[in-house]
Design an enzyme around this catalytic site. Structure first.
Site, short mmCIF file in Angstrom:
data_model
loop_
_atom_site.label_atom_id
_atom_site.label_comp_id
_atom_site.label_asym_id
_atom_site.label_seq_id
_atom_site.Cartn_x
_atom_site.Cartn_y
_atom_site.Cartn_z
N GLU A 126 0.90 -1.35 -0.03
CA GLU A 126 -0.06 0.06 -0.09
C GLU A 126 0.86 1.25 0.02
O GLU A 126 1.88 1.18 0.34
CB GLU A 126 -0.91 -0.06 1.21
N LYS A 128 2.77 4.64 0.97
CA LYS A 128 3.23 5.13 2.44
C LYS A 128 2.78 6.56 2.26
O LYS A 128 3.42 7.28 1.57
CB LYS A 128 4.73 4.84 2.72
N ASP A 130 2.67 10.46 3.15
CA ASP A 130 3.51 11.33 3.62
C ASP A 130 2.92 12.34 4.48
O ASP A 130 2.55 13.80 4.05
CB ASP A 130 4.29 12.09 2.57
N TYR A 236 -4.87 2.97 8.37
CA TYR A 236 -4.12 1.92 7.98
C TYR A 236 -3.53 0.90 8.88
O TYR A 236 -2.67 -0.28 8.61
CB TYR A 236 -2.91 2.01 6.82
N LYS A 324 11.16 2.72 0.09
CA LYS A 324 11.16 4.01 -0.11
C LYS A 324 11.04 4.43 -1.72
O LYS A 324 11.90 3.51 -2.46
CB LYS A 324 12.28 4.90 0.60
N CYS A 429 41.15 21.24 15.25
CA CYS A 429 39.70 21.42 15.48
C CYS A 429 39.51 22.91 15.36
O CYS A 429 40.13 23.79 16.20
CB CYS A 429 39.33 20.91 16.84
N CYS A 432 38.57 24.27 19.18
CA CYS A 432 39.61 24.43 20.36
C CYS A 432 40.97 24.11 19.84
O CYS A 432 41.57 24.61 20.70
CB CYS A 432 39.07 23.41 21.45
N CYS A 447 38.37 15.63 16.85
CA CYS A 447 39.05 16.45 17.69
C CYS A 447 39.50 15.65 18.80
O CYS A 447 38.89 14.94 19.40
CB CYS A 447 38.18 17.75 17.99
N CYS A 453 37.06 20.64 24.65
CA CYS A 453 36.72 21.39 23.35
C CYS A 453 35.17 21.94 23.55
O CYS A 453 34.57 21.05 24.15
CB CYS A 453 36.72 20.32 22.33
S1 IVH Z 1 2.15 1.33 9.25
C1 IVH Z 1 3.11 -1.00 13.12
N1 IVH Z 1 1.25 1.84 6.85
O1 IVH Z 1 4.88 5.73 8.19
C2 IVH Z 1 3.41 -0.11 11.61
N2 IVH Z 1 2.54 3.52 8.16
O2 IVH Z 1 7.99 5.30 8.72
C3 IVH Z 1 2.91 1.06 11.78
N3 IVH Z 1 3.13 5.56 7.41
O3 IVH Z 1 4.81 6.19 11.71
C4 IVH Z 1 2.92 1.87 10.48
N4 IVH Z 1 1.90 5.38 5.66
O4 IVH Z 1 3.24 7.54 10.17
C5 IVH Z 1 1.93 2.15 8.10
N5 IVH Z 1 0.41 2.87 4.83
C6 IVH Z 1 0.88 2.87 5.96
C7 IVH Z 1 1.79 4.26 6.11
C8 IVH Z 1 2.36 4.44 7.24
C9 IVH Z 1 2.58 6.39 6.23
C10 IVH Z 1 3.76 6.34 8.29
C11 IVH Z 1 3.43 6.24 9.61
C12 IVH Z 1 4.65 5.61 10.36
C13 IVH Z 1 5.78 6.02 9.36
C14 IVH Z 1 7.12 5.02 9.51
#
Ligand code: IVH
Length: 708
Positions: A126, A128, A130, A236, A324, A429, A432, A447, A453
């Site tokens: 699914e 992710k 942002d 989710y 990612k 450094c 210092c 350093c 320092c």
């Molecule tokens: S699952 C135990 N699913 O990504 C697992 N997270 O980098 C809980 N996020 O803190 C997360 N889309 O804020 C999950 N489809 C998705 C997501 C997702 C965004 C975020 C979430 C999490 C962060 C981790």
């Protein structure tokens, strides 16, 4: 208060209802207090409500709410939101950056579960999102609390604000009595553009990207402002549930959808890694037209029973990973290279760039890692960027991946100015003047000034007070810089924080009389410092800023040893880098040799040790919370596994034992309580027999932990 029923006469139902009313009333009072110029109720009335709440809780401890106002220390404090301890920790996700990482993820899960490649293992894939994560608690179908992630354990109570989101139902039907729904708050591109437009017109603040806009809008002290902001929510995941939602991830998401939540329609079940990668590309191809920001694809093991077996590492689940998208790129001019000195003395080169927008964010600084990186070499002397070095004046390619500090990927030599010269990395450094040396095998020049320092000392202190360490309210990086140079009340090492008030009163420098301070703010600072005299073991260890000791490792060590005293004795005895204490330290899953050496060396170093001991003398160090193992047959026991296990891998057996409060050791000694011996067990079984230690075979072990 006058017409309320005396606490002693309350029935349970009345008490429950009143606790709910009080939680709501106190929350509202807090919000008015922070949002408006004048609080709506007087301090005396506010205190009376809090007292009444506490009295009812004392009489009916089992009715105490998860969002009880009595747990909200300093709810009227200046930082606005009250705090909420999550019933189930909010996790983050491990990352995968390429197809190979995804294959590794699948392999490690199979290995952990002991599934061979031929066995089917399904995942969901699914987008992710942002945005920022939010946990919504429903009791008997009613939304009673919304909390941000915070540090995963404690978040901010944003209930009133969450109630203003159209995507968040106030009530849901046919839900389990307790249901925590988790998901992401985000803002669409169109709404983001329109918001910034309105902000510009009204002379308000504009936001750098939709995520910042979403976070800024949710974290408003006045929920009417949140209401005016077009926030959305995708569900989710879930936290505490009184009844399982389904037996699969996909099924659980479908149920959340049926409860009235938006769930992402690109969520798909995948039967193989190839299908996962195909879905990744499919989602990536749609990224630009989705209308909201996503930064990758999340894969989750579909079978919830398997998710349960896989469990968690310290902050991430073993059963999920974020794949990612590649970073975003831009070209700009490198204007200067500055050197920053960190808390471990590392000289870090920072690129000062002509400001450029990368993926919606203006970037003017980027890390250059170390001197080899600038010179176009890797740690082993091999070429990077085809050996091209980076010079001031160069045209460089900047990239950002997720939240990380921007980096420089490439340099365009055809645009190099004629007078550009190779960068000469300092060997002293800049802070210092001490010699800065590179140890063999270390990519970093450091350093040698140690605590003399000022840069190192200040950075150590800043780390010490940072959010994941002591997190002292009103004593942040800015104040540390101020106190460090203070002629009357200096803070040079951590212990100085805890003697500050005493020193102030002792020679009557009186912080309270200083410009910019006052009785109130000085009093607040003393209270904030005192509040942190009691500190968790893991936090303390992390706060010390020992090299290689990150937050996760510090917590692992804390849970392994339990008490500070036990840890201190062990780490002191490990100084020879051999013997049982050293082996025991190395045996902790997640603690490698480099880390263990750094830790033992720090405690063996006289000046550093003295400073730690002085500090600890000012504190009450709480024992590390081992998982709640009341009633567990393994609580406090030392277990050794030997031979072959057939129904569970070693890693799983070890994780299960630890989750049940046991310490898993690699060798049998008098301290061993239980040996689990599979076929092929040899000398360990013999030794256990000699020592009269209880020994179980695998079935005996499974029986022991069954249902525990
Ligand atoms: S699952 C135990 N699913 O990504 C697992 N997270 O980098 C809980 N996020 O803190 C997360 N889309 O804020 C999950 N489809 C998705 C997501 C997702 C965004 C975020 C979430 C999490 C962060 C981790």
């Amino acid at each position: 208060m006058s017409n309320s029923i005396p606490t002693d006469d309350l029935t349970e139902d009345q008490a429950r209802a009143e606790l709910a009313r009080l939680a709501e009333a106190l929350l509202q009072a807090n919000q008015l207090y922070h949002g408006a110029d004048a609080p709506e109720i007087s301090d005396a009335d506010y205190d009376a409500l809090k007292r009444r709440n506490a009295e009812i809780e004392t009489r009916f401890p089992h009715l105490k709410r998860a969002d009880s106002p009595s747990d909200q220390v300093g709810a009227r404090a200046a930082d606005g939101f009250s705090k909420v301890t999550h019933a189930v920790r909010m996790m983050s996700l491990g990352n995968a950056f390429d197809d190979e990482d995804v294959a590794d993820f699948d392999r490690s899960i199979r290995k952990y579960l002991g599934l061979d490649d031929a066995k089917p293992l399904a995942y969901t894939a699914e987008p992710k999102i942002d945005g920022l994560s939010l946990s919504l608690r429903y009791e008997n179908g009613k939304l009673i609390q919304a909390a941000t992630r915070g540090d995963g354990e404690v978040g901010e109570n944003v209930t009133a604000n969450a109630r203003t989101l159209a995507d968040i139902p106030q009530t849901i039907e046919n839900a389990p009595a307790i249901l925590e729904v988790r998901g992401e708050v985000y803002m669409s591109h169109a709404d983001f553009d329109a918001l910034n437009q309105r902000q510009t017109e009204s002379g308000g603040k504009t936001f750098a990207n939709p995520r910042n806009a979403a976070a800024g809008s949710l974290r408003q002290l006045d929920s009417e402002i949140t209401r005016a902001r077009p926030l959305r929510f995708f569900a989710y995941a879930w936290g505490e549930v009184s009844q399982p939602l389904s037996d699969t991830q996909k099924g659980a998401i479908d149920r959340l959808h049926a409860f009235g939540f938006s769930t992402n329609e690109l969520t798909q079940e995948c039967k193989t890694t190839d299908e996962m990668l195909a879905q990744y590309r499919q989602i990536e191809a749609q990224r630009a037209t989705l209308g909201y920001d996503i930064d990758g694809v999340v894969y989750k093991v579909n079978d919830l029973a398997l998710q349960g077996r896989l469990g968690f590492r310290s902050t991430t689940p073993r059963w999920a990973i974020a794949h990612k998208f590649p970073a975003e790129l831009a070209w700009t001019r490198l204007e200067a290279i500055d050197i920053q000195v960190g808390r471990t003395g590392a000289l870090s080169p920072v690129a000062r760039l002509h400001p450029v927008t990368v993926g919606g964010v203006v970037v003017s600084n980027a890390t250059l890692h170390n001197e080899d990186y600038i010179a176009g070499r890797d740690a082993k002397g091999g070429e990077i960027r085809d050996g091209k070095d980076i010079r001031v004046g160069d045209w460089v390619q900047v990239y950002r991946a997720g939240d990380v500090i921007p980096k420089i990927a490439d340099v365009d030599i055809s645009k190099r100015p004629d007078d550009a010269v190779p960068y000469d990395f300092p060997t002293r450094c800049p802070e210092c003047g001490s010699e800065a040396i590179r140890e063999e095998g270390d990519a970093v020049r450091r350093c040698t000034g140690g605590l003399i320092c000022p840069a190192q000392a200040v950075e150590k202190l800043k780390h010490f007070v940072s959010r994941k360490a002591f997190d002292i309210e009103g004593l942040g990086a800015k104040q540390i810089e101020m106190f460090y140079d203070d002629p009357e009340l200096p803070i040079k090492t951590p212990v100085d924080i805890f003697t500050l008030q005493q020193r102030d009163a002792g020679n009557l420098t009186k912080l309270a009389n200083r410009k910019g301070w006052g009785a109130q703010s000085a009093g607040n600072l003393w209270a904030a410092i005192d509040e942190k005299r009691t500190i968790g073991f893991g936090r303390l260890l992390f706060a010390l800023g020992i090299r290689h000791m990150g937050e996760a490792a510090s917590n692992l060590i804390a849970t392994h040893y339990g008490s500070w005293a036990e840890f201190e004795t062990a780490v002191t005895a490990a100084v020879t880098f051999d013997g049982p204490e050293w082996e025991d330290l190395l045996g902790i899953d997640g603690v490698g040799e480099v880390m263990a050496r750094a830790l033992v060396s720090a405690f063996a170093q006289q000046a550093e040790r003295a400073s730690i001991d002085d500090l600890v003398a000012q504190l009450r160090v709480e024992e590390a919370k081992r998982p709640d193992t009341t009633g567990s047959p393994l609580a406090g026991k030392t277990v050794v596994f030997t031979g072959t296990l057939e129904k569970m891998t070693r890693a799983e057996a070890k994780a299960r034992a630890e989750a049940l409060g046991a310490k898993v050791s690699g060798s049998v000694s008098k301290k061993t309580d239980l040996l689990v011996a599979g076929p092929g067990a040899g000398s360990k079984a013999k030794k256990a027999a000699e020592l009269g230690i209880e020994t179980l075979d695998e079935d005996g072990w499974l029986q022991l932990i069954d249902g525990a």
